[in-house]
Design a protein around this motif. Structure first.
Motif, PDB file in Angstrom:
ATOM      1  N   VAL A   1       0.799 -32.687  37.457  1.00 35.27           N
ATOM      2  CA  VAL A   1       0.140 -32.296  36.210  1.00 35.27           C
ATOM      3  C   VAL A   1      -1.369 -32.132  36.441  1.00 35.27           C
ATOM      4  CG1 VAL A   1      -0.429 -33.045  33.874  1.00 35.27           C
ATOM      5  CG2 VAL A   1       1.865 -33.407  34.767  1.00 35.27           C
ATOM      6  N   ALA A   2      -1.940 -33.066  37.212  1.00 35.31           N
ATOM      7  CA  ALA A   2      -3.387 -33.055  37.432  1.00 35.31           C
ATOM      8  C   ALA A   2      -3.838 -31.782  38.157  1.00 35.31           C
ATOM      9  CB  ALA A   2      -3.812 -34.287  38.222  1.00 35.31           C
ATOM     10  N   ILE A   3      -3.028 -31.284  39.074  1.00 35.96           N
ATOM     11  CA  ILE A   3      -3.403 -30.056  39.787  1.00 35.96           C
ATOM     12  C   ILE A   3      -3.612 -28.933  38.777  1.00 35.96           C
ATOM     13  CG2 ILE A   3      -2.587 -28.269  41.382  1.00 35.96           C
ATOM     14  CD1 ILE A   3      -1.139 -30.485  42.923  1.00 35.96           C
ATOM     15  N   GLY A   4      -2.719 -28.840  37.810  1.00 37.57           N
ATOM     16  CA  GLY A   4      -2.883 -27.830  36.760  1.00 37.57           C
ATOM     17  C   GLY A   4      -4.117 -28.102  35.922  1.00 37.57           C
ATOM     18  N   PHE A   5      -4.257 -29.364  35.498  1.00 34.61           N
ATOM     19  CA  PHE A   5      -5.405 -29.740  34.662  1.00 34.61           C
ATOM     20  C   PHE A   5      -6.722 -29.342  35.307  1.00 34.61           C
ATOM     21  CE2 PHE A   5      -3.431 -33.490  32.119  1.00 34.61           C
ATOM     22  CZ  PHE A   5      -3.064 -32.608  31.125  1.00 34.61           C
ATOM     23  N   ARG A   6      -6.788 -29.476  36.618  1.00 36.75           N
ATOM     24  CA  ARG A   6      -8.036 -29.221  37.302  1.00 36.75           C
ATOM     25  C   ARG A   6      -8.524 -27.796  37.097  1.00 36.75           C
ATOM     26  NH1 ARG A   6     -10.918 -32.383  40.781  1.00 36.75           N
ATOM     27  NH2 ARG A   6     -10.771 -34.496  39.978  1.00 36.75           N
ATOM     28  N   MET A   7      -7.588 -26.881  36.824  1.00 37.34           N
ATOM     29  CA  MET A   7      -8.075 -25.545  36.509  1.00 37.34           C
ATOM     30  C   MET A   7      -7.650 -25.110  35.113  1.00 37.34           C
ATOM     31  SD  MET A   7      -6.357 -22.519  38.649  1.00 37.34           S
ATOM     32  CE  MET A   7      -7.167 -21.430  37.495  1.00 37.34           C
ATOM     33  N   ASN A   8      -7.629 -26.098  34.218  1.00 33.73           N
ATOM     34  CA  ASN A   8      -7.343 -25.823  32.816  1.00 33.73           C
ATOM     35  C   ASN A   8      -5.974 -25.224  32.575  1.00 33.73           C
ATOM     36  OD1 ASN A   8      -9.629 -26.849  31.796  1.00 33.73           O
ATOM     37  ND2 ASN A   8     -10.711 -24.894  31.585  1.00 33.73           N
ATOM     38  N   LEU A   9      -5.047 -25.513  33.450  1.00 33.78           N
ATOM     39  CA  LEU A   9      -3.677 -25.067  33.207  1.00 33.78           C
ATOM     40  C   LEU A   9      -2.898 -26.280  32.741  1.00 33.78           C
ATOM     41  CD1 LEU A   9      -2.870 -22.887  36.316  1.00 33.78           C
ATOM     42  CD2 LEU A   9      -3.047 -22.107  33.949  1.00 33.78           C
ATOM     43  N   PHE A  10      -2.154 -26.086  31.675  1.00 36.75           N
ATOM     44  CA  PHE A  10      -1.427 -27.204  31.118  1.00 36.75           C
ATOM     45  C   PHE A  10       0.025 -27.073  31.547  1.00 36.75           C
ATOM     46  CE2 PHE A  10      -0.572 -30.004  27.375  1.00 36.75           C
ATOM     47  CZ  PHE A  10      -1.463 -30.984  27.744  1.00 36.75           C
ATOM     48  N   ASN A  11       0.334 -27.618  32.694  1.00 34.34           N
ATOM     49  CA  ASN A  11       1.695 -27.516  33.207  1.00 34.34           C
ATOM     50  C   ASN A  11       2.576 -28.576  32.561  1.00 34.34           C
ATOM     51  OD1 ASN A  11       4.054 -27.214  34.583  1.00 34.34           O
ATOM     52  ND2 ASN A  11       3.236 -27.760  36.600  1.00 34.34           N
ATOM     53  N   ILE A  12       3.181 -28.213  31.446  1.00 34.53           N
ATOM     54  CA  ILE A  12       4.097 -29.128  30.768  1.00 34.53           C
ATOM     55  C   ILE A  12       5.452 -29.063  31.436  1.00 34.53           C
ATOM     56  CG2 ILE A  12       5.201 -29.562  28.524  1.00 34.53           C
ATOM     57  CD1 ILE A  12       2.873 -28.765  27.159  1.00 34.53           C
ATOM     58  N   GLY A  13       5.563 -28.132  32.368  1.00 29.20           N
ATOM     59  CA  GLY A  13       6.879 -27.857  32.927  1.00 29.20           C
ATOM     60  C   GLY A  13       7.300 -28.723  34.091  1.00 29.20           C
ATOM     61  N   VAL A  14       6.518 -29.747  34.432  1.00 28.19           N
ATOM     62  CA  VAL A  14       6.903 -30.619  35.541  1.00 28.19           C
ATOM     63  C   VAL A  14       8.314 -31.148  35.308  1.00 28.19           C
ATOM     64  CG1 VAL A  14       6.383 -32.779  36.719  1.00 28.19           C
ATOM     65  CG2 VAL A  14       4.534 -31.236  36.068  1.00 28.19           C
ATOM     66  N   GLU A  15       8.610 -31.437  34.053  1.00 28.79           N
ATOM     67  CA  GLU A  15       9.936 -31.942  33.690  1.00 28.79           C
ATOM     68  C   GLU A  15      11.055 -31.024  34.212  1.00 28.79           C
ATOM     69  OE1 GLU A  15      10.287 -34.785  32.092  1.00 28.79           O
ATOM     70  OE2 GLU A  15      12.464 -34.686  31.926  1.00 28.79           O
ATOM     71  N   GLY A  16      10.998 -29.792  33.784  1.00 26.70           N
ATOM     72  CA  GLY A  16      12.044 -28.859  34.198  1.00 26.70           C
ATOM     73  C   GLY A  16      12.004 -28.595  35.688  1.00 26.70           C
ATOM     74  N   GLN A  17      10.792 -28.540  36.242  1.00 23.65           N
ATOM     75  CA  GLN A  17      10.646 -28.257  37.665  1.00 23.65           C
ATOM     76  C   GLN A  17      11.326 -29.333  38.504  1.00 23.65           C
ATOM     77  OE1 GLN A  17       6.376 -27.879  37.615  1.00 23.65           O
ATOM     78  NE2 GLN A  17       6.591 -26.183  36.184  1.00 23.65           N
ATOM     79  N   TYR A  18      11.135 -30.597  38.123  1.00 22.45           N
ATOM     80  CA  TYR A  18      11.715 -31.632  38.990  1.00 22.45           C
ATOM     81  C   TYR A  18      13.215 -31.785  38.764  1.00 22.45           C
ATOM     82  CZ  TYR A  18      12.428 -35.896  36.101  1.00 22.45           C
ATOM     83  OH  TYR A  18      12.876 -36.832  35.223  1.00 22.45           O
ATOM     84  N   VAL A  19      13.646 -31.609  37.525  1.00 24.86           N
ATOM     85  CA  VAL A  19      15.078 -31.731  37.258  1.00 24.86           C
ATOM     86  C   VAL A  19      15.836 -30.663  38.040  1.00 24.86           C
ATOM     87  CG1 VAL A  19      16.848 -31.391  35.489  1.00 24.86           C
ATOM     88  CG2 VAL A  19      14.870 -32.857  35.030  1.00 24.86           C
ATOM     89  N   LEU A  20      15.356 -29.438  37.943  1.00 27.64           N
ATOM     90  CA  LEU A  20      16.030 -28.355  38.647  1.00 27.64           C
ATOM     91  C   LEU A  20      15.959 -28.561  40.161  1.00 27.64           C
ATOM     92  CD1 LEU A  20      17.473 -25.687  37.942  1.00 27.64           C
ATOM     93  CD2 LEU A  20      15.346 -24.529  38.538  1.00 27.64           C
ATOM     94  N   ALA A  21      14.761 -28.991  40.608  1.00 29.69           N
ATOM     95  CA  ALA A  21      14.569 -29.193  42.048  1.00 29.69           C
ATOM     96  C   ALA A  21      15.493 -30.289  42.562  1.00 29.69           C
ATOM     97  CB  ALA A  21      13.112 -29.545  42.339  1.00 29.69           C
ATOM     98  N   ALA A  22      15.578 -31.394  41.840  1.00 27.15           N
ATOM     99  CA  ALA A  22      16.415 -32.512  42.290  1.00 27.15           C
ATOM    100  C   ALA A  22      17.877 -32.092  42.285  1.00 27.15           C
ATOM    101  CB  ALA A  22      16.208 -33.720  41.379  1.00 27.15           C
ATOM    102  N   PHE A  23      18.235 -31.358  41.266  1.00 28.30           N
ATOM    103  CA  PHE A  23      19.636 -30.932  41.148  1.00 28.30           C
ATOM    104  C   PHE A  23      20.026 -30.032  42.315  1.00 28.30           C
ATOM    105  CE2 PHE A  23      22.569 -27.645  39.573  1.00 28.30           C
ATOM    106  CZ  PHE A  23      23.662 -28.442  39.297  1.00 28.30           C
ATOM    107  N   ILE A  24      19.216 -29.018  42.552  1.00 28.34           N
ATOM    108  CA  ILE A  24      19.570 -28.094  43.628  1.00 28.34           C
ATOM    109  C   ILE A  24      19.453 -28.772  44.994  1.00 28.34           C
ATOM    110  CG2 ILE A  24      18.921 -25.928  44.781  1.00 28.34           C
ATOM    111  CD1 ILE A  24      18.301 -24.787  42.066  1.00 28.34           C
ATOM    112  N   ALA A  25      18.434 -29.624  45.130  1.00 27.27           N
ATOM    113  CA  ALA A  25      18.275 -30.332  46.403  1.00 27.27           C
ATOM    114  C   ALA A  25      19.481 -31.234  46.653  1.00 27.27           C
ATOM    115  CB  ALA A  25      16.988 -31.145  46.396  1.00 27.27           C
ATOM    116  N   ALA A  26      19.994 -31.844  45.580  1.00 28.75           N
ATOM    117  CA  ALA A  26      21.162 -32.716  45.729  1.00 28.75           C
ATOM    118  C   ALA A  26      22.366 -31.893  46.157  1.00 28.75           C
ATOM    119  CB  ALA A  26      21.455 -33.427  44.407  1.00 28.75           C
TER     120      ALA A  26
END
Ligand SMILES: Nc1ncnc2c1ncn2[C@@H]1O[C@H](COP(=O)(O)OP(=O)(O)OP(=O)(O)O)[C@@H](O)[C@H]1O
Ligand SMILES: [Mg+2]
Lengths: 361, 506
Positions: A68-93
């Protein structure tokens, strides 16, 4: 301790105290004795096993906070970490369960898959922003729904669970070669819970984040864009490229959020897989003010609270939801306390200046 | 004698590392135009922000129209009839003129904003004072002169009787300055009191009824314009005589460093379309571009920098066609840039000075280490050099840029671009907001950059600066270069006539 150090530490400490006061009041209102309840929490909270679990659960919180902080640093509000990690964990599994590789390679392949998926999912939002002018808050919220909803319905659909059975459906498990080694030897090897080794990855990510943002050209460009997009553009920063870059970097880290659990404990993706870590990361980044070390403090705090609070229910003191209240109050008071400290620091500096000039006369 | 409109006594304000105001006294009579002068960082803006309730004095008392006041916020100052137009405008870019003006003072019926009434009111205020604005235009599309009019109307809209204008003329061309002065006189006749800050002494002498000079946070004199000359004022301010911009012997070579050919850039409702057939800059040459703001200067600069892309035509740097190159590649190839609006294009206000000193040069030596890394130590060193060489008044290299006064921020930018190893420098209003003493130093630096073989494009609203420094002058009107003049035989008055199109090239 120097005054500066104090001013940096005072806000989080003060807000912690304040949060406990508020929670005590809430506990008292709900009929529990706050002293007994918190006494239990502290007593349970310092047990070795609880501390191990704290570290385990702070790890994903930390990764999420950094994403989240990486986005914040350039004023991007990445609310999508939730979906990003769920999908990533699922496919990685899924990928991990199908692979047959020697240990180091197997784990690496899973990690890379997760990072790649996280980056793709986040990059999609970045791409929509620069080509179609879709605000990242909107696109990431949508992509969250698609990812989380998609994963859940896939799991339900594949096993076609009858309504009355347990919802514990899972993918095929990842073979042992794809497990991340534990660090139990550090804690004597006889705690009930394993100490997940993935914490080491989080440390590496934290250090990399710090240097990337503060010491590299790319980090400078990101920060410049966040601070003043027009000035950054005139200085040679390509605004579109930087937006996509920041989202991709954020997504790379977000992809890791589910892995401590996946590689350290569950070894499969099921409907019981932890959700909500992406949103918690927003709070953790806020508490840590987007600094690598600060995020760690926030993650440990939230990790500890969520683990140590389990005892409240066990002992029947209060529902563990009380912790949600504590966390909420901490977030709010931290934000307020930081701004008060900032004002105080200015006043102090001015006094110092006045004193210095007084001496000259 | 009636009560003075404003009386400040013993006002003191300290910031980390500096005393911005040190026991300042100021007396502004009701219905007068009062000028506040002083070098960069003398504390003028700070004093006015205190009067406007934006900052709180550490010591001292304030009396407005005979009543002692103690403002905790601008709202309270506005209620007391005080309005301020800031040195750096404070309009919301993505709001319309109308929305900006009524923001915070919305005329409402039953909680619903009455836009039509507001629009009528604004137009009548505008007409009354000859301030012409278009209520439904987006502010981000306005030129500075227009933005300023919006700010002034905004203040009048709130019923201000005492107006504070912080460096209102810094962003205006002479014609606009005359218009502003007409407006100011009109306001004075209506019974308004005006306090304004200005670095251009002849302007001060022309319009002010009383002049107060600040120096290093202290009031050093209050004088009447009849009793002083510009030289006297300069001495009071900085203890030096008034400098005049003058080019020394020509250093123009026949090496072409920048060439813009047959440029065709599309415009829009708010952006001027460009049609520039030939603009050539040689090594060792200063090419001046005169023009009323909003005639395509910004668009031309952005096209040369690569922020804007032409439909046709080419930009060549040192003989290479860079028309399709990125901003970064152009900057690395040697284009330096002093932006017209320091806050918008030139600074990271919350970042420390050393990070600002590498902005625009962050991919070049000495700021880069081993390819991927930035080098804070080298940047701090470079910042110290700039501070030293350009007399930037600051407590250190690690303070944030917003803690510097406007003129000192400008000196930092000018220093950054002049110390870089560029071949071409685009200097838009390089001395904007800089005091007379530092101005001379910047002129000297521009001349020495020219001697060193740089090609410089100079855009300025200060016609004497343009005429005095340029080797050649172009006049820009409605997106084209309409006349080429020899600065040696053109007067500011003639130049002004070309700029408005009253006179045409033969
Ligand atoms: N917010 C701030 N924090 C710290 N220092 C400040 C702040 N604002 C102003 N200063 C300092 O106070 C001093 C006076 O600044 P001020 O802006 O009043 O100068 P000024 O007379 O308006 O100069 P200029 O002509 O350059 O605009 C400067 O040394 C400046 O660095
Ligand atoms: Mg100022």
């Amino acid at each position: 301790m120097s005054k500066d150090r104090w001013l940096a530490l005072a806000p989080p400490i003060a807000s912690l105290v304040f949060a406990f006061v508020v929670s005590s009041i809430v506990l008292a209102i709900s009929g529990a004795n706050p002293f007994v309840a918190f006494g239990n929490v502290f007593e349970y909270g310092v047990r070795l096993n609880t501390l191990v679990e704290t570290i385990n659960w702070s790890t994903p919180l930390y990764l999420s906070g950094v994403a989240v902080a990486i986005g914040f640093r350039m004023n991007l509000f990445n609310i999508g970490v939730e979906g990003q990690y769920v999908l990533a964990a699922f496919i990685a599994a899924q990928v991990g369960s199908q692979l047959d590789l020697p240990p180091v390679l197997h784990v690496s392949a899973i990690i890379l898959t997760a990072m790649l998926i996280g980056a793709l999912w986040a990059g999609l939002s970045g791409w929509m922003k620069v080509t179609r002018n879709v605000h990242e808050v909107i696109s990431t919220i949508m992509l969250n729904s698609i990812a989380v909803g998609g994963v859940v319905s896939y799991l339900l659909g594949v096993w076609d669970v009858p309504d009355d059975t347990s919802l514990d459906t899972a993918l095929a498990p990842i073979p042992e070669s794809g497990w991340f080694p534990d660090l139990n030897f550090l804690v004597g090897g006889n705690t009930r819970s394993d100490l997940w080794g993935f914490v080491l990855v989080a440390v590496v990510v934290g250090v990399a984040y710090h240097y990337l943002i503060n010491r590299t050209r790319l980090g400078y460009d990101l920060r410049a864009s966040g601070a003043n997009a027009s000035a950054a553009e005139a200085s040679g920063v390509d605004p579109k490229r930087t937006v996509v870059m920041a989202m991709v970097l954020s997504g790379l880290v977000a992809g890791l959020v589910g892995l401590p659990e996946l590689l350290g404990d569950s070894h499969t993706y099921s409907l019981r897989f932890t959700q909500g870590l992406g949103f918690a990361g927003i709070a953790v980044a806020l508490i840590g003010r987007n600094h690598a070390a600060g995020i760690a403090v926030g993650a440990l705090l939230f990790g500890w609270l969520s683990r140590a609070s389990g005892i409240l229910e066990v002992r029947g003191d209060a529902p563990r939801e009380i912790v949600a209240i504590i966390q909420g109050v901490i977030i709010l008071s931290v934000v307020i306390a930081y701004s008060i400290a900032e004002r105080y620091r200015r006043i102090e500096a001015a006094k110092a200046a006045a004193a210095a000039i007084g001496e000259e006369r | 004698m009636p009560d003075p409109a404003v009386l400040l006594e013993g006002v003191t304000k300290r910031f980390p590392g500096v005393v911005a105001n040190d026991q300042v006294n100021l007396r502004v009579e009701s219905g007068e135009i009062h000028a506040l002068c002083g070098e960069n960082g003398a504390g003028k803006s700070t004093l006015m922000k205190i009067l406007y309730g934006m900052q709180k004095a550490d010591e001292g008392r304030m009396v407005v129209n005979g009543a002692e006041v103690d403002f905790d916020s601008p709202t309270e100052a506005i209620d007391a009839g005080i309005g301020m137009v800031h040195q750096h405008f404070m309009l919301a870019d993505n709001f319309t003129v109308l929305e900006n003006i009524i923001l915070g003072a919305e005329p409402a019926t039953n909680g619903v904003i009455d836009f039509d009434e507001a629009r009528d009111h604004i137009q009548s205020v505008g007409r009354e004072y000859g301030l012409d604005v278009h209520p439904d235009e987006l502010v981000e599309h306005l030129e500075v002169g227009e933005r300023q009019r919006v700010e002034i109307i905004k203040v009048l809209f709130r019923g201000a009787k005492i107006l504070i204008l912080d460096e209102p003329t810094a962003v205006l061309v002479p014609q606009e300055v005359e218009e502003l002065f007409r407006n100011m006189r009109g306001l004075k006749e209506e019974g308004h009191t005006i306090i304004f800050i200005d670095h251009k002494l002849d302007e001060v002498l022309e319009i002010a009824d009383t002049i107060t000079v600040l120096r290093r946070g202290k009031t050093v004199a209050t004088v009447k314009p009849e009793d002083v000359t510009a030289h006297d004022l300069a001495e009071l301010m900085v203890g030096e005589d008034l400098p005049v911009p003058e080019t020394s012997a020509s250093t123009v070579t026949d090496e072409v460093v920048l060439r813009v050919r047959d440029l065709d850039v599309e415009g829009s409702d708010t952006e001027v379309a460009l049609d520039v057939s030939d603009l050539t800059v040689h090594a060792g040459e200063i090419v001046g571009i005169a023009g009323v703001e909003g005639n395509g200067q910004a668009e031309l600069v952005e096209t040369i920098l690569g922020i804007r892309h032409p439909v046709a035509g080419s930009v060549e740097l040192l003989g290479d066609d860079i028309t399709s190159g990125s901003v970064r590649s152009r900057r690395e190839a040697g284009i330096g840039y002093i932006p017209e609006d320091r806050h918008r294009r030139g600074l990271l206000l919350d970042a420390p000075l050393w990070e600002n000193a590498m902005l625009g040069h962050q991919s070049m030596n000495p700021f880069v280490k081993n390819g991927w890394w930035i080098d804070p130590e080298a940047a701090r060193k470079a910042t110290e050099d700039i501070i030293e060489r350009f007399d930037v008044r600051t407590p250190g290299t690690d303070v944030p840029a917003h803690a510097l006064s406007g003129g000192n921020q400008q000196k930092l930018i000018v220093g950054r671009e002049l110390s870089a190893e560029s071949r071409v420098l685009i200097a838009a209003h390089p001395t904007r907001g800089i005091d007379v003493g530092a101005q001379a130093a910047v002129w000297e630096e521009l001349r020495s950059a020219r001697r060193a073989g740089k090609g410089i494009i100079l855009i300025s609203a200060d016609l004497e600066e343009l005429i005095g420094l340029s080797d050649r002058l172009h006049v820009m009107l409605r997106g084209s270069l309409v006349a080429e003049l020899d600065p040696n035989d053109v007067t500011p008055r003639e130049l002004g006539a070309y700029m408005t199109g009253a006179k045409e090239a033969v």
